[in-house]
Every structure is written in structure tokens, then in C-alpha cells.
Design a protein around this motif. Sequence first.
Motif, mmCIF file in Angstrom:
data_model
loop_
_atom_site.group_PDB
_atom_site.id
_atom_site.type_symbol
_atom_site.label_atom_id
_atom_site.label_comp_id
_atom_site.label_asym_id
_atom_site.label_seq_id
_atom_site.Cartn_x
_atom_site.Cartn_y
_atom_site.Cartn_z
ATOM 1 N N ILE A 156 -17.200 -16.104 3.536
ATOM 2 C CA ILE A 156 -18.256 -15.214 4.029
ATOM 3 C C ILE A 156 -19.310 -15.998 4.793
ATOM 4 O O ILE A 156 -19.778 -15.571 5.853
ATOM 5 C CB ILE A 156 -18.858 -14.437 2.840
ATOM 6 N N ALA A 157 -19.650 -17.169 4.271
ATOM 7 C CA ALA A 157 -20.650 -17.980 4.965
ATOM 8 C C ALA A 157 -20.177 -18.316 6.372
ATOM 9 O O ALA A 157 -20.920 -18.172 7.351
ATOM 10 C CB ALA A 157 -20.908 -19.261 4.175
ATOM 11 N N GLU A 158 -18.923 -18.732 6.485
ATOM 12 C CA GLU A 158 -18.428 -19.150 7.795
ATOM 13 C C GLU A 158 -18.241 -17.958 8.727
ATOM 14 O O GLU A 158 -18.482 -18.059 9.931
ATOM 15 C CB GLU A 158 -17.119 -19.928 7.635
ATOM 16 N N PHE A 173 -26.833 -21.127 8.208
ATOM 17 C CA PHE A 173 -25.501 -21.189 7.613
ATOM 18 C C PHE A 173 -25.002 -22.621 7.412
ATOM 19 O O PHE A 173 -23.818 -22.837 7.216
ATOM 20 C CB PHE A 173 -24.497 -20.422 8.484
ATOM 21 N N LEU A 174 -25.891 -23.606 7.463
ATOM 22 C CA LEU A 174 -25.436 -24.974 7.226
ATOM 23 C C LEU A 174 -25.024 -25.119 5.763
ATOM 24 O O LEU A 174 -25.590 -24.483 4.883
ATOM 25 C CB LEU A 174 -26.539 -25.972 7.579
ATOM 26 N N ARG A 175 -24.018 -25.974 5.520
ATOM 27 C CA ARG A 175 -23.449 -26.060 4.175
ATOM 28 C C ARG A 175 -23.794 -27.394 3.507
ATOM 29 O O ARG A 175 -24.150 -28.364 4.168
ATOM 30 C CB ARG A 175 -21.919 -25.938 4.258
ATOM 31 N N ILE A 176 -23.658 -27.407 2.195
ATOM 32 C CA ILE A 176 -23.798 -28.637 1.422
ATOM 33 C C ILE A 176 -22.417 -28.960 0.873
ATOM 34 O O ILE A 176 -21.758 -28.089 0.306
ATOM 35 C CB ILE A 176 -24.755 -28.445 0.236
ATOM 36 N N ALA A 177 -22.006 -30.218 1.026
ATOM 37 C CA ALA A 177 -20.654 -30.572 0.601
ATOM 38 C C ALA A 177 -20.501 -30.455 -0.912
ATOM 39 O O ALA A 177 -19.522 -29.906 -1.416
ATOM 40 C CB ALA A 177 -20.320 -31.978 1.067
ATOM 41 N N ASN A 178 -21.483 -30.974 -1.660
ATOM 42 C CA ASN A 178 -21.419 -30.874 -3.120
ATOM 43 C C ASN A 178 -22.504 -29.932 -3.590
ATOM 44 O O ASN A 178 -23.641 -30.338 -3.794
ATOM 45 C CB ASN A 178 -21.622 -32.246 -3.774
ATOM 46 N N PRO A 179 -22.176 -28.645 -3.745
ATOM 47 C CA PRO A 179 -23.235 -27.685 -4.045
ATOM 48 C C PRO A 179 -23.916 -27.982 -5.373
ATOM 49 O O PRO A 179 -23.241 -28.256 -6.365
ATOM 50 C CB PRO A 179 -22.504 -26.342 -4.102
ATOM 51 N N PRO A 180 -25.246 -27.976 -5.392
ATOM 52 C CA PRO A 180 -25.976 -28.176 -6.638
ATOM 53 C C PRO A 180 -25.826 -26.957 -7.542
ATOM 54 O O PRO A 180 -25.445 -25.875 -7.086
ATOM 55 C CB PRO A 180 -27.424 -28.345 -6.200
ATOM 56 N N ILE A 181 -26.156 -27.149 -8.792
ATOM 57 C CA ILE A 181 -25.988 -26.070 -9.771
ATOM 58 C C ILE A 181 -27.039 -24.982 -9.564
ATOM 59 O O ILE A 181 -26.768 -23.807 -9.673
ATOM 60 C CB ILE A 181 -26.116 -26.640 -11.205
ATOM 61 N N GLU A 182 -28.265 -25.404 -9.282
ATOM 62 C CA GLU A 182 -29.339 -24.421 -9.238
ATOM 63 C C GLU A 182 -30.166 -24.591 -7.975
ATOM 64 O O GLU A 182 -30.251 -25.687 -7.435
ATOM 65 C CB GLU A 182 -30.217 -24.592 -10.491
ATOM 66 N N GLY A 183 -30.709 -23.469 -7.493
ATOM 67 C CA GLY A 183 -31.501 -23.517 -6.270
ATOM 68 C C GLY A 183 -32.955 -23.853 -6.549
ATOM 69 O O GLY A 183 -33.370 -23.953 -7.701
ATOM 70 N N ASP A 219 -24.956 -18.386 -3.672
ATOM 71 C CA ASP A 219 -23.999 -19.373 -3.194
ATOM 72 C C ASP A 219 -24.762 -20.602 -2.699
ATOM 73 O O ASP A 219 -25.196 -20.668 -1.548
ATOM 74 C CB ASP A 219 -23.166 -18.771 -2.061
ATOM 75 N N PHE A 220 -24.925 -21.582 -3.595
ATOM 76 C CA PHE A 220 -25.759 -22.733 -3.240
ATOM 77 C C PHE A 220 -25.016 -23.757 -2.392
ATOM 78 O O PHE A 220 -25.529 -24.838 -2.135
ATOM 79 C CB PHE A 220 -26.334 -23.386 -4.491
ATOM 80 N N SER A 221 -23.804 -23.417 -1.974
ATOM 81 C CA SER A 221 -23.153 -24.317 -1.024
ATOM 82 C C SER A 221 -23.755 -24.115 0.368
ATOM 83 O O SER A 221 -23.453 -24.864 1.287
ATOM 84 C CB SER A 221 -21.647 -24.075 -0.995
ATOM 85 N N VAL A 222 -24.601 -23.091 0.507
ATOM 86 C CA VAL A 222 -25.314 -22.886 1.762
ATOM 87 C C VAL A 222 -26.715 -23.467 1.589
ATOM 88 O O VAL A 222 -27.444 -23.096 0.679
ATOM 89 C CB VAL A 222 -25.394 -21.386 2.112
ATOM 90 N N LEU A 223 -27.062 -24.409 2.450
ATOM 91 C CA LEU A 223 -28.321 -25.153 2.304
ATOM 92 C C LEU A 223 -29.523 -24.225 2.196
ATOM 93 O O LEU A 223 -30.392 -24.382 1.355
ATOM 94 C CB LEU A 223 -28.477 -26.094 3.503
ATOM 95 N N ASN A 224 -29.541 -23.216 3.081
ATOM 96 C CA ASN A 224 -30.673 -22.301 3.131
ATOM 97 C C ASN A 224 -30.833 -21.531 1.810
ATOM 98 O O ASN A 224 -31.951 -21.321 1.328
ATOM 99 C CB ASN A 224 -30.469 -21.330 4.303
ATOM 100 N N VAL A 225 -29.712 -21.143 1.214
ATOM 101 C CA VAL A 225 -29.769 -20.407 -0.053
ATOM 102 C C VAL A 225 -30.248 -21.350 -1.156
ATOM 103 O O VAL A 225 -31.103 -20.991 -1.970
ATOM 104 C CB VAL A 225 -28.392 -19.819 -0.398
#
Lengths: 660, 367
Positions: free
Chosen positions: A2-4, A147-157, A65-71
Motif C-alpha cells: 500500500i505504501a508503494e 512515502f519514504l521507508r525505513i529498512a528496519n522498522p522500529p517498534i513504536e512511533g 505502519d512504522f516502516s514508513v518514515l513519516n508515520v
Amino acid sequence: MIAEAGHYALVLALALALIQSTVPILGARLNDGGLMNVARSAALAQFAFVAVSFGALIWLNVTSDFSVLNVYENSHSAKPLLYKITGVWGNHEGSMLLWVSILALFGGLVAAFGNNLPLSLRAHVLAVQAWVASAFYLFILITSNPFLRIANPPIEGRDLNPVLQDIGLAVHPPLLYLGYVGFSISFSFAAAALLEGRLDAAWARWVRPWTLMAWIFLTLGIAMGSYWAYYELGWGGWWFWDPVENASLMPWLAGTALLHSALVMEKRNALKVWTILLAILTFSLSLLGTFLVRSGVLTSVHAFATDPTRGVFILMILCVFIGGSLALFAWRASALKQGGLFAPISREGALVLNNLFLTTACATVFVGTLYPLALEVVTGDKISVGAPFFNLTFGPLMVPLLLAVPFGPLLAWKRGDLLGAAQRLIAAGIVALLVIALVFAWTKGGAVLAPLAIGLAVFVIAGALVDVVERIGLFRNPLPIAARRARGLPRSAWGTLFAHAGVGVALIGIVCETTWNSEHIAAMKEGDTARLAGYELRFDGAMQRQGPNYRELQTRFSISEGGRPIGVMTPSKRSFTTRNTSTTEAALLSRGVSQLYISLGEIDATGAVTVRIYHKPLVLLIWIGPLLMAFGGLLSLSDRRLRVGAPKPAKPQRALQPAE
Amino acid sequence: MALWFVFAIMTAVAVFAVLWPLGRTVRAGREGSEANVYKDQLVELDRDAEVGLIGPAEASAARVEIGRRLLASAETERTAPVTARHGPRRGVAVFALLGLPALALAVYLPLGSPMQGDDPLAGRTKTAAASQPLENLVAQVEAHLEKNPTDGRGWTVLAPVLAKIGRFDDAARAYRNSISYAGETAERRADLGEVLSMAAGGVITADAKGEFERAVKLNADDPKARYFLGLAAEQDGRPKDAAAIWRAMLDKAPADAPWKPMLQAQLARIEGKPLPALPDETIASAQSMSEADRSAMIRGMVDKLAARLQQNGDDVEGWLRLVRAYMVLGDADKARSAQAQARQAVAGNAERLRQLNDGLKQLGLDG
């Protein structure tokens, strides 16, 4: 995925905008209907893709979805659902996406409902709209991509700024953007008219609903923002002459002037060049507002992120569009045919006066907002231009404008009769004088000017009523005939009544709140009682409470008036662990249109709470006024009728000669 | 794969939106024109005059004026019929078919991460879900204590949990209440001092120091209080006093004290003998080796550690050990680059990054 997909949809919107900005103009040059109509389908598809993109960002926020930097940077899984959604535009990237979504929405609306427009005008309008859109899509994709992504998504925003975790965020920015960005349509119409070299009364007819719509939203957006600041920031102020507030006020003033001058153009085919210039200026001021807020030039509640590359990029957009459109104006405006003539004392003349004052007021706000910035850039000195400057410049400009407001609608088109209008306004004048006398007698203390200002406000309201009373002949005709004429009266006339009366209502609120508000600050312990403006406030106690993502110290006050209990107020302080910040939630109790306001300060070691209590007489009128204005705008918008400014036929000079 | 399929459909829709109007002929006169507006205005005028909203004189004046505009518009209105130019249309169609997808991909590919899937909360590891009930439990206990604020045992249970989840200020309040209602002990004073210094970001503040001193007064052998007093001495710039306090602790310490190795490491650090932490038997065997062999073995182990960290960069302790090892070996450049790599590897996690920076600071590197 969805992000992409959202990201790709935004890129496709850019590609479509680029096509939409060139192909229709080519079509208009070649007089090819198919090429011109590309504007339409491209605008609709562009809106669809931006909507997909915006929907994707909302979905990503809702599902945390914390793999998205903005989120990750602006959300938190424990945040309530509403704030997960509103948090989408509670940050720089998301709010820019909202900005272009609304831009595309307006483009799509013109494409979908612009059937009454000539083919080439529609093609030009949509092309200009697409130029603006392309610039902002590039801005988002290059400098503020949500929509920039983080390679290793953190657990919490990292959670949203707690001050923004409020219902106000759901309402204020979308309304304000609908207003800001809505003026892009007027701008596109103006640029299209200049490109085509054709400008006439029909143009004003076509652009009217769009300008009016933008104006309604901007009015509501500013009023809502002001009310939000009033209850959330915790010191009971509702307007701070903050540069960001000024940035929204300037397009409003210019837009109000535009509405009125477009009226002259539609009805009388006059003031054409001036109207075009106003349309350009209004949107330029909207862009300037976006620049001031988004570039990080200013530090305020609204500056979520500051990044020099963004500032430079927006500055470039600003220069290209403002400079470009003004250059186009200088080049083409002389080619436009001048329109109808009118006497200085006429409806047109009154509207020119209105334009003069509104644009001057806009200029003072502009100077007051930008002068300190310019000075800082040039000399490095930091000065602050605050309320005193604006009260001394903006205030006096408003007085003659408001005095003139009731006269405008009473004057005839082309050549009017000032004396006749004055005679018909005598009733309104008498009411205003009576109110001044009453206020003087009834109140003690306060500013000397306050009763006069209230009198002025009453004059505006009464004058607006007189106009409608005159037009339906309320006291001259029997009631059934008057009622029939009232039904037959164009809704735009009722719109004028509400909009003008709204100005007066807001003015009453402003004067009463600033002159007679009273304040009480005390350190209170459980069981203490405070008195203010005839109310007794008893501090019943405090308790800790766990909210969804904060802890709250909630206090309870029971309010009584003359020994009779009238309500309970529960101001609180919330502390948000994730950002390690706290907010003050003020409690409001409305008595009619007046309000009691309690906000909590520090809590000292002995358990005493610093409490600030305000009594704000008639404060709600400040926001009821703009609501009335927006309602008036809505009435006028719903008036599908065409406007014809019937001029008074040139009579023989009989009326001007003295009686024989 | 599904993603590319979605991309293809979206691109097709966009291309279609451009192509669609090109294949259609536009009938002239269907769309609006100025003349229509003026004709409508005339109709409107008649209606207004009928209802009596405008007088007959005004109506006829307006009619004349609109008539004039209508005539003027008929002159300027484009008379040329709308045409279909096939050449340019074909050009636009080709651009839409080829250029639009190419442009979209050219912009998207450098920016997007098409290989990365979504990662919503629901599908996340259980750690997030497990931390949730803990916070709920804490909230329950807090609610209970609000009603029974003198429940000393409750405060005693709650305080370390609050400290663990990072709410140091609340933890300090809880320890204070625990001391007031459950009695003063050396451990509680020392714990209070610890959370006070944690709240201050690791600095032993005057308040915290006061608590440790009170704890030592209650129990002169309380290890936590004494350790932190040593740390306070170090932070005050008196490393010798710190070393003295810690050495005294080690002398008196029971053999199985769990804090012994940690304290030894601290003592070694403060006395300027940083050593890469190696298993004892390796060191023993190393001692019997020749100088060259020994340094080769150490280098081999350090390289192994570096290789492991390249694979899995989450290990903050490992990174610190690597940096320390390079420093001991006198390889400042490598130490610096390892430091940079470490920062990069844990950049996504604020907590780990903080640990890393603290550790680097303790090694005497910039923080």
C-alpha cells in the motif's frame, strides 16, 4: 504494497499534471477540441490518483505502519483512531499532500462541473491549475516525500505533537486549505483570461461560484483556527497577530475584495483589470502563506518541520508563480477592453471604496508581518511587531469601511443617490445611537471608545436589515405582499444581509471581550472558592486518570451563581510520555454567548494549583459572526440565478434641481 | 509481483485518461459560450421584471445594456469550428503511451522502495503486544494507589516497574511514597537515588547524592549506594576517590557478589587499563604465546567480531567492544570507522542509539 502503491500514484499524478499543463494549451492554439478535452480527463484522473495516494497515507497511519518514515515520526500505536487519521496532516509532509489533494479536487470539480464554460477557457484554466499542481508535486516528491521507508522498522512511533491531538486538527487545516487552495481556481481563471486575451462579464459569472466557495471555507477555517487557539493554548486569547494567522488573514482580505469587485464586473462589466489583479494577488498571498508556514522562516505552533531546502524550493515556486503571473498581467492587461463607466456615487463606487480599504488593510498586515523578517535578514536585528502596531493601523482602516458598509447595498448601480441612502439609513443610525447611550449608561469603566465601537457594529447590523426591509417594502406594503416579495428576493440579497450582519456581530464580540473580560488568578486548594463576575467557583478536588496515550490530572470545579449551582467544569493537565510534554486542557462553560474559562497552571509542593479563571462576556459572538458570514456566502452560492445589475436610467435632471 | 501488477494497472488507467478524449470528436456549440450567459441574463431580467423586483424603467435600461454586450460577444466569439488535427493528436497519443510510463518509472524508481512490503502494527512481532498489558497493569496499580495512597507495599512494587519503562519522575515519586509508608531502608534510598540520576540522564545530581549518602548512613555496606557515590566522585572529577571507594568495596565483597565483574571493569576503566573483554582461558593461552603470535590472535578475534557485526548490527555491546579493541590496538582510524558503522547500524532505534552514544562517551570518544 500500500505504501508503494500510494507513492506510485503520486508520481502518476505528477506525470498527468505535466501532460495536463501542456497538451490543452497546444489544443487551444490549434483549436482542436480533442486535445483541449485532455485537460478534463487528465484533471479527473489526476484527482483520482492523488486521492489514492492520500488514502494510502491514511491507511498507513491507521494501521501504524512504522516502516514508513513519516508515520514513524508522527504517529503512535496507542493514539486514538481519530488522531491517527488527523495526524496525517498534522505534519509537514502529510499537510503538503493534503494541499495538493485539495488542489487536484478543485481541478477535478472544474473538469466535472465546468460544462457551462467555453471549451478553450476550460482548457486554459485546467492547464494553469496543472502548472501549480506540477510544481507542488515536485516539491513533495523531492523535498517532503511522505512515502519514504525505513529498512528496519522500529517498534513504536514518536507520536504526534500533543497540542495537535485535538478535534480541532480534524477541522481547521482542511477548511483552511480548502480556502487557500480554492483561490487557485480564481487565479487559474485570471491567468487563462490573460492568456486568451478575452475578459468580459461572463468570465465573472463563471468564476463567481469558485471564489465564493473558497471564501466561505477560508472564513470558516480562520474562525475555527481562532477558536481552537482560544481553548487549546490555555490563555484565552483568540487572535495574536501571529505571522501565521496574518498569513491566512491576508488572502481573506484580498479574497473579500475580489468577491466584491467580481460582483461589479459581473453586473456592470467594469473594474475588469483590477479584478484580474486581485485574483492573482489573492492566490499569491495564499502561496506566501504556505511559504511562511512551511519554510520554517517563522517559528510557531504551525512550523512542524524546518528544513532550508524546502524553504528555498517553496520560495522558487512562489517567485515563479507570482512573478510569472504579474509579468503576464503587465504584458496582457493593456490588451483587455475597458468596461462600463459609472459615477463616483454609485454601487460600483461603493464597492471600489470597499476594495480600497480592504487592500490597504491587507497591505498593512503584509508590512507588519514581513517587515520584521526583512529587517532580520538585512540587518540581523530582531524586532517584534505585535498587537499595538496592528491595532493602530488595521483598526482605524476598518472604521470608515464599516461605516460605509450599510450604504453600499442601498446605492443604485451606475449612478446612486447618497442622500436618499442616508435618509433610509436614519433608522439604523438612531438605533446605533440609542445603543451607544445605553452602553455608556450601563457599564462602568473600560475604554471610552468601546461603546462607540459597539454603536458602529449595531449600525452595520441594522443597516444590513434596512436594506432587506427596503427591498421587500416591509412597512410600506401589507404583510402578505411583503412576504411574497421576500420570497422573490434573490438569495444573494439575503446572503448580503447575513454576511454584513456577521461582520457587525463579530465586532460586538471582539469589543466586549477585549474591554470587559475579567480575570482571576489564584493558587487554590481543595475546598477553596473563587469569585469572578458574579459567579462562585468552588475547587472540589483533583484526580489522576489514564487516557489512551497520556496521563491526566483532572480537576473539578462546581460553579454557582447567587448560591444556585449552574454547572461543573473540569479543566485538566495532560502529560504525554512519548514526547515527554504536557498540555493544558481548559474548561469552558457557556452562559448564553458569554463564557467562563478555567485553565490550570503549576501545581506546587503543598498541592495547591495555580488556577486562571476568566470571564469573557459575549465572546462567542466573535465566532458566531464568521459563521453568519459563511452562511451568507452559502446562500449567495446557492443562488443559481444570473446577476444583472439593472442601472437606473438616466433621468432628466429633475431630481437635482431645487423645488420651484 | 502483485505490486508490479498494480503499478501496471494504474499506469494503464493514467494512459487511458489521456488517450480517451483524443479518440472523440467534439461537437461544436455544446459547451458554454458568452452569448449563452447573456441570453440567460435576458430571460432572468424578464422574470425579475414580472415579479416586480425591478421597475420597468430599470428593466429596459438593463435590457439595452445586455443587448449591447450580447452583440459585442457575437463579434469576438470564435467563429472557426472546432477541428480535429490528427497529426498533433497522434503525437500526444504516442507520448502518453510511451512517455508517461517512462516518466513515471524514472521518477518513482530512485525514490521508492518497491521491494519492501508493508509492516503494519497487527503483523508486528509480539514484543509490542507484550508491552501493552504491562502498561495496562501499571495503570491498574496506579488507579488502586490513587484510592489508597498510603499503601506502602503497592508503591514498593510499582516503583521499579515505572523505572523500567522509563517513567523516572513517576518512579521517584513512587519510591518516596514507598519510603514514607513502608519504612525507610538503605535499598529504597539507594533505588530512589538511582532513578533520580536516571531522570537526570545519568548525572548524579545533588538530590541523588543526598539519597545515596542517607542510604550509606543506614547501611554502610549497601553496594548500590556505595557504587553510585564512587561514580559521583568520578563525575566530580575525583577519579582517585572513586577508585578508592570501589577498591574498598571489592576488598570487602563476598566472592559470589553478582556486581563484582562489573565493578572490576569500571575500576579498570578508571585506572586507565581498558582491555578488550576476552574469555579468561583465551587470555591464559595468550600469555604463553610469543608477542607476534599473541597480537595475531587478538587481531584475528577482533576481525571475527567485526565480521559478525557486519552481519548483525543490532549488538550495541559488540560494537562498543570492537571500538575499544581497536583503540587498545592503537588503530585510531579503524576505531573511528567502526564508530561510524555502529551509529549507522543502530540509527533506526533511538534506544540503542542512546546506549551506543553513552558507551562511546564512557570510552572517552565524542558522544
